[in-house]
Design a protein around this motif. Structure first.
Motif, mmCIF file in Angstrom:
data_model
loop_
_atom_site.group_PDB
_atom_site.id
_atom_site.type_symbol
_atom_site.label_atom_id
_atom_site.label_comp_id
_atom_site.label_asym_id
_atom_site.label_seq_id
_atom_site.Cartn_x
_atom_site.Cartn_y
_atom_site.Cartn_z
ATOM 1 N N GLY A 130 8.113 3.459 4.256
ATOM 2 C CA GLY A 130 8.804 4.730 4.127
ATOM 3 C C GLY A 130 9.608 4.871 2.843
ATOM 4 O O GLY A 130 10.101 5.948 2.533
ATOM 5 N N LYS A 131 9.725 3.787 2.076
ATOM 6 C CA LYS A 131 10.466 3.845 0.816
ATOM 7 C C LYS A 131 9.536 4.232 -0.327
ATOM 8 O O LYS A 131 8.344 3.943 -0.303
ATOM 9 C CB LYS A 131 11.123 2.500 0.517
ATOM 10 C CG LYS A 131 12.189 2.145 1.528
ATOM 11 C CD LYS A 131 12.927 0.901 1.154
ATOM 12 C CE LYS A 131 14.019 0.675 2.184
ATOM 13 N NZ LYS A 131 14.783 -0.506 1.963
ATOM 14 N N LYS A 132 10.084 4.894 -1.309
ATOM 15 C CA LYS A 132 9.325 5.265 -2.503
ATOM 16 C C LYS A 132 9.164 4.008 -3.365
ATOM 17 O O LYS A 132 10.146 3.405 -3.792
ATOM 18 C CB LYS A 132 10.078 6.358 -3.257
ATOM 19 C CG LYS A 132 9.280 7.035 -4.302
ATOM 20 C CD LYS A 132 8.984 8.457 -3.853
ATOM 21 C CE LYS A 132 8.414 9.218 -5.026
ATOM 22 N NZ LYS A 132 7.220 9.905 -4.697
ATOM 23 N N PHE A 133 7.931 3.602 -3.594
ATOM 24 C CA PHE A 133 7.648 2.347 -4.291
ATOM 25 C C PHE A 133 8.229 2.346 -5.701
ATOM 26 O O PHE A 133 8.817 1.363 -6.143
ATOM 27 C CB PHE A 133 6.141 2.098 -4.317
ATOM 28 C CG PHE A 133 5.750 0.717 -4.777
ATOM 29 C CD1 PHE A 133 6.393 -0.403 -4.303
ATOM 30 C CD2 PHE A 133 4.718 0.542 -5.676
ATOM 31 C CE1 PHE A 133 6.029 -1.679 -4.716
ATOM 32 C CE2 PHE A 133 4.343 -0.721 -6.092
ATOM 33 C CZ PHE A 133 4.995 -1.830 -5.611
ATOM 34 N N SER A 134 8.104 3.462 -6.399
ATOM 35 C CA SER A 134 8.581 3.528 -7.780
ATOM 36 C C SER A 134 10.096 3.375 -7.872
ATOM 37 O O SER A 134 10.623 2.978 -8.906
ATOM 38 C CB SER A 134 8.146 4.839 -8.433
ATOM 39 O OG SER A 134 8.733 5.938 -7.754
ATOM 40 N N THR A 140 0.846 -1.185 0.000
ATOM 41 C CA THR A 140 0.000 0.000 0.000
ATOM 42 C C THR A 140 0.885 1.240 0.000
ATOM 43 O O THR A 140 1.850 1.317 0.762
ATOM 44 C CB THR A 140 -0.923 0.019 1.236
ATOM 45 O OG1 THR A 140 -1.723 -1.170 1.221
ATOM 46 C CG2 THR A 140 -1.840 1.235 1.235
ATOM 47 N N VAL A 141 0.554 2.182 -0.876
ATOM 48 C CA VAL A 141 1.309 3.429 -0.955
ATOM 49 C C VAL A 141 0.373 4.614 -0.727
ATOM 50 O O VAL A 141 -0.827 4.538 -0.986
ATOM 51 C CB VAL A 141 2.031 3.590 -2.314
ATOM 52 C CG1 VAL A 141 3.019 2.472 -2.533
ATOM 53 C CG2 VAL A 141 1.048 3.655 -3.460
ATOM 54 N N ASP A 142 0.958 5.722 -0.246
ATOM 55 C CA ASP A 142 0.175 6.935 -0.045
ATOM 56 C C ASP A 142 0.157 7.754 -1.340
ATOM 57 O O ASP A 142 0.674 7.318 -2.377
ATOM 58 C CB ASP A 142 0.701 7.743 1.148
ATOM 59 C CG ASP A 142 2.112 8.268 0.953
ATOM 60 O OD1 ASP A 142 2.634 8.277 -0.196
ATOM 61 O OD2 ASP A 142 2.721 8.686 1.964
ATOM 62 N N ALA A 143 -0.408 8.946 -1.287
ATOM 63 C CA ALA A 143 -0.546 9.798 -2.467
ATOM 64 C C ALA A 143 0.804 10.171 -3.072
ATOM 65 O O ALA A 143 0.895 10.472 -4.265
ATOM 66 C CB ALA A 143 -1.329 11.050 -2.107
ATOM 67 N N ASP A 144 1.864 10.155 -2.279
ATOM 68 C CA ASP A 144 3.200 10.492 -2.769
ATOM 69 C C ASP A 144 3.964 9.262 -3.269
ATOM 70 O O ASP A 144 5.126 9.368 -3.662
ATOM 71 C CB ASP A 144 4.013 11.170 -1.656
ATOM 72 C CG ASP A 144 3.414 12.505 -1.250
ATOM 73 O OD1 ASP A 144 2.907 13.234 -2.135
ATOM 74 O OD2 ASP A 144 3.454 12.816 -0.043
ATOM 75 N N GLY A 145 3.322 8.098 -3.247
ATOM 76 C CA GLY A 145 3.970 6.881 -3.711
ATOM 77 C C GLY A 145 4.890 6.242 -2.699
ATOM 78 O O GLY A 145 5.702 5.377 -3.036
ATOM 79 N N VAL A 146 4.761 6.651 -1.428
ATOM 80 C CA VAL A 146 5.589 6.099 -0.357
ATOM 81 C C VAL A 146 4.861 4.904 0.266
ATOM 82 O O VAL A 146 3.661 4.967 0.547
ATOM 83 C CB VAL A 146 5.892 7.175 0.709
ATOM 84 C CG1 VAL A 146 6.646 6.579 1.886
ATOM 85 C CG2 VAL A 146 6.698 8.318 0.091
ATOM 86 N N ILE A 147 5.582 3.826 0.485
ATOM 87 C CA ILE A 147 4.991 2.607 1.042
ATOM 88 C C ILE A 147 4.590 2.843 2.500
ATOM 89 O O ILE A 147 5.403 3.250 3.316
ATOM 90 C CB ILE A 147 5.970 1.427 0.943
ATOM 91 C CG1 ILE A 147 6.294 1.146 -0.522
ATOM 92 C CG2 ILE A 147 5.397 0.184 1.629
ATOM 93 C CD1 ILE A 147 7.432 0.174 -0.744
#
Length: 95
Positions: free
Chosen positions: A62-66, A24-31
Motif C-alpha cells: 500500500g506504500k508508494k514505492f518511489s 511488485t508495484v501496480d500501475a500507480d507505483g503502489v506496492i
C-alpha cells in the motif's frame, strides 16, 4: 504491474550472508506484494531472513514505492532489514 528483484549480501556474526528481495508495484507505483528469498545456510540467519520475509508484505503493501526511503526493523531482523534498505535504491532503478 512491475516487479523488481535483487540478490544482495550482508555481514552477520556467522560471516557473509546472501538474501533476495522482490517488490511488485501496480500501475500507480503502489506496492502490491513483497517477498524475501532466504538464501543463507546459517540456521540463525535463515530464521531472521524468514522473520523479515513474513513481515515484509504487511510493512510495505500500500506504500508508494518511489517515496519509500527505508524500512524500520521488520520481524526482529536488523541485519536483513539493513540489507533491504541498502538494496532499495537498486530495486527502485528496475521500476
Amino acid at each position: 504491474q512491475q516487479t523488481a528483484q535483487l540478490e544482495t549480501t550482508y555481514i552477520s556474526p556467522a560471516g557473509e550472508e546472501k538474501v533476495g528481495f522482490s517488490v511488485t508495484v501496480d500501475a500507480d507505483g503502489v506496492i502490491t506484494a513483497a517477498s524475501t528469498t532466504v538464501m543463507s545456510k546459517n540456521p540463525t540467519s535463515v530464521m531472521r531472513q524468514k522473520s523479515f520475509g513474513d513481515g515484509m508484505t504487511a510493512a510495505l503493501q500500500g506504500k508508494k514505492f518511489s517515496e519509500l526511503q527505508s524500512v524500520d526493523r521488520i520481524g526482529g531482523s536488523s541485519l536483513t532489514t539493513a540489507a533491504f534498505n541498502k538494496a532499495l535504491a537498486d530495486l527502485k532503478q528496475q521500476i
